[in-house]
Write a protein that holds these residues in place. Structure first.
Motif, short mmCIF file in Angstrom:
data_model
loop_
_atom_site.label_atom_id
_atom_site.label_comp_id
_atom_site.label_asym_id
_atom_site.label_seq_id
_atom_site.Cartn_x
_atom_site.Cartn_y
_atom_site.Cartn_z
N THR A 109 -36.55 20.09 82.17
CA THR A 109 -35.33 19.36 81.85
C THR A 109 -34.96 19.68 80.40
OG1 THR A 109 -36.32 17.36 80.92
CG2 THR A 109 -36.17 17.49 83.32
N ASP A 110 -33.81 19.19 79.97
CA ASP A 110 -33.40 19.38 78.58
C ASP A 110 -33.66 18.12 77.75
OD1 ASP A 110 -31.49 17.69 79.58
OD2 ASP A 110 -29.77 18.87 78.94
N LYS A 111 -34.50 17.22 78.27
CA LYS A 111 -34.83 15.98 77.56
C LYS A 111 -36.24 16.05 77.01
CE LYS A 111 -31.91 13.02 80.48
NZ LYS A 111 -31.90 11.84 81.39
N GLY A 112 -36.55 15.08 76.16
CA GLY A 112 -37.91 14.94 75.66
C GLY A 112 -38.09 15.43 74.24
N ARG A 122 -37.40 20.15 70.06
CA ARG A 122 -36.39 19.32 70.71
C ARG A 122 -36.63 17.87 70.32
NH1 ARG A 122 -37.14 19.43 76.67
NH2 ARG A 122 -36.24 21.52 76.62
N SER A 123 -35.55 17.11 70.15
CA SER A 123 -35.69 15.70 69.79
C SER A 123 -34.71 14.88 70.60
CB SER A 123 -35.44 15.51 68.29
OG SER A 123 -35.65 14.17 67.91
N LYS A 124 -35.07 14.63 71.85
CA LYS A 124 -34.24 13.82 72.74
C LYS A 124 -35.11 12.79 73.43
CE LYS A 124 -30.81 17.40 73.82
NZ LYS A 124 -30.15 18.16 74.91
N THR A 125 -34.50 11.67 73.81
CA THR A 125 -35.25 10.64 74.50
C THR A 125 -35.48 11.03 75.95
OG1 THR A 125 -34.26 8.92 73.11
CG2 THR A 125 -35.30 8.21 75.16
N ASN A 126 -36.71 10.86 76.40
CA ASN A 126 -37.07 11.12 77.79
C ASN A 126 -37.38 9.78 78.46
OD1 ASN A 126 -37.66 12.45 80.14
ND2 ASN A 126 -39.27 13.74 79.29
N ASP A 127 -37.76 9.82 79.74
CA ASP A 127 -38.08 8.59 80.45
C ASP A 127 -39.44 8.03 80.07
OD1 ASP A 127 -35.69 8.77 81.82
OD2 ASP A 127 -36.56 9.94 83.46
N ASP A 162 -44.70 15.32 76.81
CA ASP A 162 -43.86 14.19 77.19
C ASP A 162 -43.68 13.99 78.69
OD1 ASP A 162 -42.27 16.40 77.68
OD2 ASP A 162 -40.44 15.46 76.96
#
Length: 271
Positions: A109-112, A122-127, A162
């Motif tokens: 994915t592009d999250k995490g 990468r600096s994004k919120t994941n589940d 993550d």
């Protein structure tokens, strides 16, 4: 001429099948043995565990390192942005690993939050909150969204994974999972890692989706880590990605029909 070509092809096939058969036999033989690596800087013991009443087969590796830099990570193709996937075995060999496991599917994915070797990718919120491995080799799991990637690096984070979820925190199953049916009932092939003490870790890889092993739940995994003295443990990518590689051989039985799956990243230990 055609006959000669056919004979050459047949010879090549026989040789290829013979080598493949020897490799498979060697791997199967290793699957039921206690495997040991011992040096001045790295100690590894891998124990096969079969629980017939649960139709479960797994491998438990206890790892002790001398320096925090011996717990490492690698991206497929040698680069986060390579755009390709590779087998755990290839990445392990390319990076001189002694033991390697699949990582957290960083580009699935592009999250995490993705931090490797102290660099933010990468600096994004994941589940799920990420597992943080700091420059002392210690594991931490913060609350989801509690820290940015830059803040983690400022506090000494070397690597993050993550996929999740966290299995054990402060020696217990996290409260938010204790009453979740899926946490205890969903049986899958799994790869997970925990910390037992300073520079001492436990890796568990469980087979699943087969007649020989149904798989393991997060709850069962958590109990396995707690029983082995881990204060913290975290679930990595699982399913067909679950792979345990040790000194040139895949030790477990990856569940994909094609065998070992190509993935995006690994966690590994080296001298």
């Amino acid at each position: 001429m055609k006959k000669k070509i056919l004979l050459i092809i047949a010879f090549i096939l026989i040789c290829t099948i013979g080598v493949w058969g020897i490799t498979q036999y060697k791997t199967r033989a290793l699957q039921n043995k206690v495997l040991i690596h011992e040096s001045d800087t790295l100690s590894i013991t891998i124990e096969p565990v079969i629980k017939e009443e649960e139709n479960l087969k797994m491998w438990v590796a206890t790892i002790k390192i001398k320096d925090a830099n011996q717990i490492k990570s690698a991206f497929s193709g040698g680069d986060f942005n390579s755009g390709i996937k590779e087998k755990t075995s290839k990445m392990a060999k390319d990076n001189d690993a002694i033991l390697a496991i699949n990582g957290s599917a960083v580009n699935f994915t592009d999250k995490g939050i993705i931090v490797r070797d102290g660099e933010v990718y990468r600096s994004k919120t994941n589940d799920c909150a990420p597992l943080v491995i700091d420059n002392n080799g210690d594991f931490k799991v913060y609350s989801l969204g509690e820290k940015t990637a830059d803040e983690l690096v400022e506090e000494g984070a070397m690597h993050t994974y993550d996929f999740g979820p966290e299995l054990v925190v402060n020696g217990k199953i996290p409260e938010n999972f204790q009453n979740q049916a899926w946490f205890f009932e969903d049986l899958q092939p799994k790869t997970a890692i925990g910390q037992k003490g300073p520079l001492e870790y436990v890796v568990i890889v469980a087979d699943g989706r087969s007649s020989e092993s149904k798989g393991i739940s997060n709850g069962q995994l958590a109990e396995e880590f707690i029983n082995r003295g881990c204060n913290i443990a975290y679930n990595l990518d699982g399913g067909g990605s679950s792979t345990l590689w040790f000194k040139g051989n895949v030790i477990n039985n990856p569940s994909d029909i094609i065998g070992e799956r190509r993935i995006y990243d690994i966690l590994y230990f080296s001298e």
